[in-house]
Design a protein around this motif. Structure first.
Motif, short mmCIF file in Angstrom:
data_model
loop_
_atom_site.label_atom_id
_atom_site.label_comp_id
_atom_site.label_asym_id
_atom_site.label_seq_id
_atom_site.Cartn_x
_atom_site.Cartn_y
_atom_site.Cartn_z
N ILE A 29 3.53 11.92 64.76
CA ILE A 29 4.08 13.17 64.58
C ILE A 29 4.25 13.81 65.60
O ILE A 29 5.31 14.77 65.75
CB ILE A 29 2.94 13.84 63.73
CG1 ILE A 29 2.49 13.28 62.54
CG2 ILE A 29 3.26 15.28 63.54
CD1 ILE A 29 1.55 13.57 61.57
N LEU A 30 3.51 13.85 66.86
CA LEU A 30 3.73 14.69 67.89
C LEU A 30 5.13 14.26 68.69
O LEU A 30 5.89 15.14 69.30
CB LEU A 30 2.61 14.76 68.78
CG LEU A 30 1.20 15.51 68.29
CD1 LEU A 30 0.28 15.15 69.31
CD2 LEU A 30 1.61 16.93 68.34
N MET A 35 10.66 15.00 69.98
CA MET A 35 12.10 14.77 70.23
C MET A 35 13.07 15.55 69.43
O MET A 35 14.08 15.87 69.86
CB MET A 35 12.43 13.16 69.47
CG MET A 35 11.74 11.91 70.33
SD MET A 35 12.33 10.35 69.40
CE MET A 35 10.85 10.56 68.03
N MET A 36 12.44 16.31 68.23
CA MET A 36 13.21 17.30 67.36
C MET A 36 13.44 18.40 68.31
O MET A 36 14.53 19.18 68.48
CB MET A 36 12.63 17.62 66.11
CG MET A 36 12.53 16.65 65.22
SD MET A 36 14.25 16.37 64.65
CE MET A 36 14.41 17.84 63.57
N VAL A 141 1.78 24.91 67.67
CA VAL A 141 0.83 23.91 66.68
C VAL A 141 0.67 22.60 67.44
O VAL A 141 -0.44 22.26 67.14
CB VAL A 141 1.70 23.78 65.37
CG1 VAL A 141 0.93 22.66 64.75
CG2 VAL A 141 1.80 24.98 64.66
N SER A 142 1.58 22.24 68.31
CA SER A 142 1.36 20.88 68.83
C SER A 142 0.00 20.61 69.58
O SER A 142 -0.58 19.34 69.44
CB SER A 142 2.65 20.52 69.68
OG SER A 142 3.86 20.38 69.17
N PRO A 143 -0.47 21.48 70.61
CA PRO A 143 -1.81 21.43 71.13
C PRO A 143 -2.62 21.40 70.16
O PRO A 143 -3.96 20.51 70.33
CB PRO A 143 -2.04 22.68 71.97
CG PRO A 143 -0.36 23.24 72.07
CD PRO A 143 0.08 22.99 70.94
N PHE A 188 2.62 17.73 75.98
CA PHE A 188 4.12 17.16 76.39
C PHE A 188 4.99 17.69 75.30
O PHE A 188 6.46 18.17 75.59
CB PHE A 188 4.18 15.55 76.35
CG PHE A 188 5.43 15.09 76.79
CD1 PHE A 188 5.79 15.21 77.75
CD2 PHE A 188 6.13 14.75 75.43
CE1 PHE A 188 7.33 14.53 78.16
CE2 PHE A 188 7.57 14.08 75.78
CZ PHE A 188 8.20 13.95 77.13
N ALA A 189 4.75 17.90 74.16
CA ALA A 189 5.63 18.45 73.08
C ALA A 189 5.82 19.87 73.10
O ALA A 189 6.69 20.44 72.92
CB ALA A 189 5.11 17.99 71.72
#
Length: 228
Positions: A29-30, A35-36, A141-143, A188-189
């Protein structure tokens, strides 16, 4: 059954490949969000760069003393107006239409013209600002998604210690390393998304300020024309 890693086999690829299914899903998902984000970052960078160059070119043409009717006709023929050009077209078209109406006083003429430009302004700023909220969401949200994968992986690592008579670093390190990869991918995201969001928001605000200043200046020019 999940493969067991040794402390000598802690490459990133091995950690991802041998992580639990839940942690692998979190990583996938991450990576997809990352990539998006990069797709939107490059797309938005080129889009704002194009908008700035078009705005600079239009301002040069507008303030060079060009005939407004000729400039309007040129933009209408080209059909690729963006940003300030769209605002100019909307305002000048409305000005010409209202001016042809009998009994139209100056106040209503300028009010209608300004309203048309404000509507075009809103559309253009919304277009320039598109997808920046996605970057903000990824950055915030990613973290936490990565942290969820880390917590889940650490729980699995400690749960597996129940089957070991004597816990050593060689038993704990691989499981914890697998879990921490999820946090690393989350960061990273998130980091590029946050940096890009802040940069693009600043650029959109600068363009919006230029558009608003142009609306006021153009209204003054049209008002002087209307009173001639």
């Amino acid at each position: 059954m999940e493969a067991t890693l040794t402390t000598d086999d802690l490459s990133i690829f091995s950690l991802i490949l041998n992580a639990s299914v839940v942690v692998q899903i979190v990583m996938a998902i991450l990576l997809f969000l990352s990539m998006m984000s990069w797709w939107h970052i490059f797309s938005k960078w080129f889009g704002l760069r194009y908008a700035r160059s078009k705005t600079d070119a239009f301002e040069s043409a507008f303030w060079s003393g060009s005939d407004l009717n000729a400039l309007y006709q040129q933009l209408s023929r080209e059909g690729h107006s963006v940003g300030m050009e769209k605002i100019f077209e909307a305002g000048f078209a409305e000005f010409l239409k209202l001016r042809r109406q009998a009994g139209m006083d100056l106040g209503h003429l300028m009010e209608g013209t300004r309203r048309a430009m404000k509507a075009a302004f809103t559309r253009e700023v919304d277009r320039l600002d598109a997808h920046t909220n996605f970057l903000a969401s990824v950055g915030s949200v990613s973290p936490y998604v990565g942290l969820f994968g880390t917590v889940w992986g650490i729980m699995n690592a400690f749960r597996s210690l129940g089957n070991v008579g004597q816990a050593t670093l060689s038993h704990v390190a691989p499981g914890i390393a697998e879990a921490l990869v999820a946090t690393a991918i989350g960061l990273f995201a998130a980091i590029p998304a946050v940096l890009a969001y802040n940069r693009f928001s600043h650029d959109v605000d600068k363009l919006a300020n230029r558009f608003e200043s142009f609306i006021e200046e153009f209204c003054n020019i049209l008002q002087r024309q209307a009173t001639k």
